[in-house]
Design a protein around this motif. Structure first.
Motif, PDB file in Angstrom:
ATOM      1  N   LEU A   8      61.925  46.396  -2.709  1.00  9.30           N
ATOM      2  CA  LEU A   8      60.837  47.378  -2.742  1.00  9.30           C
ATOM      3  C   LEU A   8      60.040  47.338  -1.452  1.00  9.30           C
ATOM      4  O   LEU A   8      59.668  48.374  -0.921  1.00  9.30           O
ATOM      5  N   LEU A  11      62.120  48.941   1.091  1.00  8.54           N
ATOM      6  CA  LEU A  11      62.107  50.379   0.872  1.00  8.54           C
ATOM      7  C   LEU A  11      60.830  50.980   1.424  1.00  8.54           C
ATOM      8  O   LEU A  11      60.846  52.008   2.095  1.00  8.54           O
ATOM      9  N   THR A  33      70.645  55.668  -3.764  1.00 11.25           N
ATOM     10  CA  THR A  33      70.178  55.267  -5.091  1.00 11.25           C
ATOM     11  C   THR A  33      71.109  54.207  -5.681  1.00 11.25           C
ATOM     12  O   THR A  33      70.649  53.187  -6.214  1.00 11.25           O
ATOM     13  N   TYR A  36      70.537  51.010  -3.916  1.00 15.06           N
ATOM     14  CA  TYR A  36      69.251  50.424  -4.327  1.00 15.06           C
ATOM     15  C   TYR A  36      69.410  49.612  -5.615  1.00 15.06           C
ATOM     16  O   TYR A  36      68.963  48.469  -5.707  1.00 15.06           O
ATOM     17  N   PHE A  37      70.068  50.228  -6.610  1.00 15.08           N
ATOM     18  CA  PHE A  37      70.212  49.528  -7.895  1.00 15.08           C
ATOM     19  C   PHE A  37      71.231  48.389  -7.822  1.00 15.08           C
ATOM     20  O   PHE A  37      71.087  47.378  -8.519  1.00 15.08           O
ATOM     21  N   TYR A 183      59.748  61.949  -9.027  1.00 16.29           N
ATOM     22  CA  TYR A 183      58.928  60.992  -8.276  1.00 16.29           C
ATOM     23  C   TYR A 183      57.426  61.299  -8.290  1.00 16.29           C
ATOM     24  O   TYR A 183      56.644  60.530  -7.738  1.00 16.29           O
ATOM     25  N   ALA A 194      59.773  57.541 -11.886  1.00 16.65           N
ATOM     26  CA  ALA A 194      60.202  56.455 -11.014  1.00 16.65           C
ATOM     27  C   ALA A 194      59.322  55.214 -11.132  1.00 16.65           C
ATOM     28  O   ALA A 194      59.786  54.102 -10.851  1.00 16.65           O
ATOM     29  N   SER A 195      58.063  55.375 -11.531  1.00 14.58           N
ATOM     30  CA  SER A 195      57.175  54.211 -11.668  1.00 14.58           C
ATOM     31  C   SER A 195      57.837  53.169 -12.565  1.00 14.58           C
ATOM     32  O   SER A 195      57.769  51.971 -12.296  1.00 14.58           O
ATOM     33  N   VAL A 198      62.563  53.372 -11.480  1.00 14.86           N
ATOM     34  CA  VAL A 198      63.030  53.003 -10.142  1.00 14.86           C
ATOM     35  C   VAL A 198      62.306  51.728  -9.700  1.00 14.86           C
ATOM     36  O   VAL A 198      62.927  50.776  -9.247  1.00 14.86           O
ATOM     37  N   GLN A 199      60.986  51.705  -9.883  1.00 16.58           N
ATOM     38  CA  GLN A 199      60.209  50.559  -9.405  1.00 16.58           C
ATOM     39  C   GLN A 199      60.285  49.342 -10.325  1.00 16.58           C
ATOM     40  O   GLN A 199      60.168  48.222  -9.851  1.00 16.58           O
ATOM     41  N   ASN A 200      60.444  49.568 -11.639  1.00 12.07           N
ATOM     42  CA  ASN A 200      60.337  48.441 -12.561  1.00 12.07           C
ATOM     43  C   ASN A 200      61.427  48.290 -13.621  1.00 12.07           C
ATOM     44  O   ASN A 200      61.169  47.711 -14.675  1.00 12.07           O
ATOM     45  N   LYS A 203      62.157  45.181 -16.381  1.00  9.22           N
ATOM     46  CA  LYS A 203      60.911  44.542 -16.802  1.00  9.22           C
ATOM     47  C   LYS A 203      60.479  45.078 -18.168  1.00  9.22           C
ATOM     48  O   LYS A 203      60.992  46.079 -18.645  1.00  9.22           O
ATOM     49  N   LEU A 210      62.513  48.286 -19.792  1.00  9.63           N
ATOM     50  CA  LEU A 210      62.710  49.471 -18.952  1.00  9.63           C
ATOM     51  C   LEU A 210      64.118  49.530 -18.359  1.00  9.63           C
ATOM     52  O   LEU A 210      64.592  48.579 -17.740  1.00  9.63           O
TER      53      LEU A 210
ATOM     54  N   ASN B  59      55.611  42.430 -18.361  1.00  8.91           N
ATOM     55  CA  ASN B  59      55.618  41.573 -17.167  1.00  8.91           C
ATOM     56  C   ASN B  59      55.699  42.377 -15.868  1.00  8.91           C
ATOM     57  O   ASN B  59      56.220  41.914 -14.870  1.00  8.91           O
ATOM     58  N   VAL B  92      51.763  50.726  -9.842  1.00 16.37           N
ATOM     59  CA  VAL B  92      51.869  51.599 -11.015  1.00 16.37           C
ATOM     60  C   VAL B  92      50.650  51.408 -11.922  1.00 16.37           C
ATOM     61  O   VAL B  92      50.558  52.016 -12.981  1.00 16.37           O
TER      62      VAL B  92
END
Lengths: 279, 117, 101
Positions: A8, A11, A33, A36-37, A183, A194-195, A198-200, A203, A210, B59, B92
């Motif tokens: 991240l 990025l 993409t 990234y993953f 996005y 994406a919050s 993509v970002q999390n 988690k 997610l 988390n 976020v």
């Protein structure tokens, strides 16, 4: 965890010069993409991304595997097949509206119709087929349309998703719209798709795990335990918008169709696995 | 109980003042802060943060512990809960104050509680 | 839901004398229509909470409780303004985390 953070940060650094990257093609987006993953989850094989949280979490995967002997959507698929094969009042069937009689074609949806200048999703095509044959359209989010869509997906199991963005400014604009929607932060809680995805991914948000953006549309329509029934992708979009206190848009609105177009394009090459189950 | 009355008056003052008032929090303030932090409709901090005796916590964000040591400047902590995107545009974390998810008074009660962790 | 109650309480205390002079119904109409049009300006960035407040404002007005109606409409207006600001900001900010700009 630490690795994901490093990516991240990396990025973020790359994005400090967005102008340099502007004008990226859908295919360049998709490759980045996937990369990234892959970096975020180096142990997850590419094909496994269609299984969302089950690809990332061993406990969740075990619960899921124990459900596979009697999947809760079986009856809906059978019901969908029956509806699919039952002629309309005019004697024609759904098969008359689709390539290859509607069998094994899920992987090509949604597509951009260059004559109508719009994205055609599978559910939209189902209802347009009904209307062309003098039948009332079905409701978009659940029930009969989800069952028919589930049956059609079941005949396409394992086929690689194959979404095309034709060389057409309107098609590209639809794709870009979908990307921007994905996005853009929305709602009082200020979350974009994406919050979370993509970002999390990987988690926990409270008791929910997610999933990554990659592979997400491959398992629709989906039977969620929370719903106790099948629902379409647009039902899920509306639910996500609602969760972040953003006013959901109508199912099959242009915005949601463009969003589906972008999101499904990102999953090109991954196998169709719908219908599937999720918590 | 004159002391009790005074503290009630102070709480009322704190609630109606627009600027944060850093009076020594009462147990009631702290309890209210915890209630706001845990409630899904209000702070819903547990969605992303491990903290205190919260169960099934998310988390996404860091654990909320040793808060006074980590955020000695109360005003700065207030600003970060008010709108963390001003400090980290990629975060976020919802801008609780700017988007009116929580009022100034409510954020102050949550800080009263966070400072006990 | 203690927050709305508190807000009602505060705005009740604040708005009673003013409202009594200006005509509560007209006051409400003005704030409400401003809130509604700002909410429309948010386009696809509308917030559900704004819709909720607008509904509460309307039903309070329908039952003649204009103090509550004005308070709810004022809240709706502020929320709607934030959603419009979000829409404007995201026009560029969405690129911040976008893969493959």
């Amino acid at each position: 965890m630490l690795k994901a953070k490093v990516i991240l940060v990396a990025l973020g650094a790359a994005l400090a010069v967005p102008q340099a990257l502007a004008g990226a093609t859908p295919e360049e987006d998709r490759k980045e993409t996937v990369e990234y993953f892959k970096q975020m989850f180096p142990d997850v094989p590419f094909e496994e991304f269609v299984n969302g949280q089950y690809a990332l979490n061993e406990d969740r995967r075990k619960q899921w595997e124990s459900m596979q002997d009697f999947p809760p959507y079986e009856f809906a698929v059978a019901e969908g097949q029956e509806m699919f094969e039952t002629p309309f009042a005019n004697g024609k069937t759904y098969a008359s509206c689709f390539e290859n009689g509607g069998i094994g074609i899920r992987q090509n949806y949604p597509y951009f119709d260059t004559e109508k200048n719009e994205v055609i999703t599978l559910e939209l095509a189902i209802n347009r087929c009904r209307e062309a044959n003098g039948e009332e359209p079905l409701k978009w989010k659940k029930g009969a349309i989800a069952s028919i869509s589930a049956y059609m997906a079941s005949t396409s199991q394992g086929k690689p998703i194959n979404i095309k963005v034709p060389d057409d400014p309107d098609a590209l604009a639809a794709y870009q719209d979908g990307k921007e929607f994905y996005y853009s932060r929305r709602g009082q809680l200020n979350f974009s798709c994406a919050s979370c995805h993509v970002q999390n991914p990987g988690k926990w948000i409270r008791a929910d795990f997610l999933s990554p953006a990659l592979g997400q549309p491959a398992n629709f329509p989906v039977h969620r335990s929370k719903w106790g029934e099948l629902g379409t992708l647009h039902r899920r979009f509306a639910g996500c918008n609602n969760n972040v206190r953003a006013e959901p848009l109508p199912a099959q609105s242009e915005e949601y169709r463009n969003l589906e177009y972008f999101l499904t394009y990102m999953s090109n090459g991954l196998p169709v696995v719908g219908p599937a189950t999720r918590p | 109980m004159r002391k009790g009355l005074i503290s009630v008056c102070l709480t009322t003052l704190a609630l109606s003042a627009t600027a944060p008032v850093f009076a020594e929090p009462t147990q009631a303030d702290i309890d209210r802060g915890k209630e706001l932090a845990y409630s899904r409709k209000d702070g819903n901090c547990l969605a992303c943060h491990k903290m205190d005796d919260g169960k099934l916590t998310g988390n996404i964000g860091p654990e909320l512990a040793d808060m006074k040591a980590r955020f000695p400047d109360r005003e700065l902590l207030f600003k970060r809960i008010w709108d963390e995107t001003q400090f980290n545009p990629m975060t976020v974390m919802p801008p609780f104050g700017r988007h009116m998810i929580l009022s100034k008074q409510e954020i102050n009660r949550i800080i009263d509680y966070l400072y006990t962790l | 839901m203690k927050k709305p109650l508190l807000a009602i309480g505060i705005s009740l205390a604040l708005s009673v004398p003013l409202v009594a002079q200006a005509g509560p119904k007209e006051d409400f109409q003005e704030v409400y229509s401003k809130a509604e049009s700002t909410h429309q300006d948010a386009g696809t960035f509308q917030w559900t909470i704004t819709s909720d407040r607008l509904k509460s404002a309307k039903s309070a007005a329908d039952s003649g409780d204009y103090e509550k109606a004005v308070a709810m409409a004022n809240e709706a207006l502020k929320l709607a303004e934030e959603s419009v600001a979000q829409r404007k900001q995201q026009k560029e900010a969405w690129r911040q985390v976008a893969i493959g700009n």
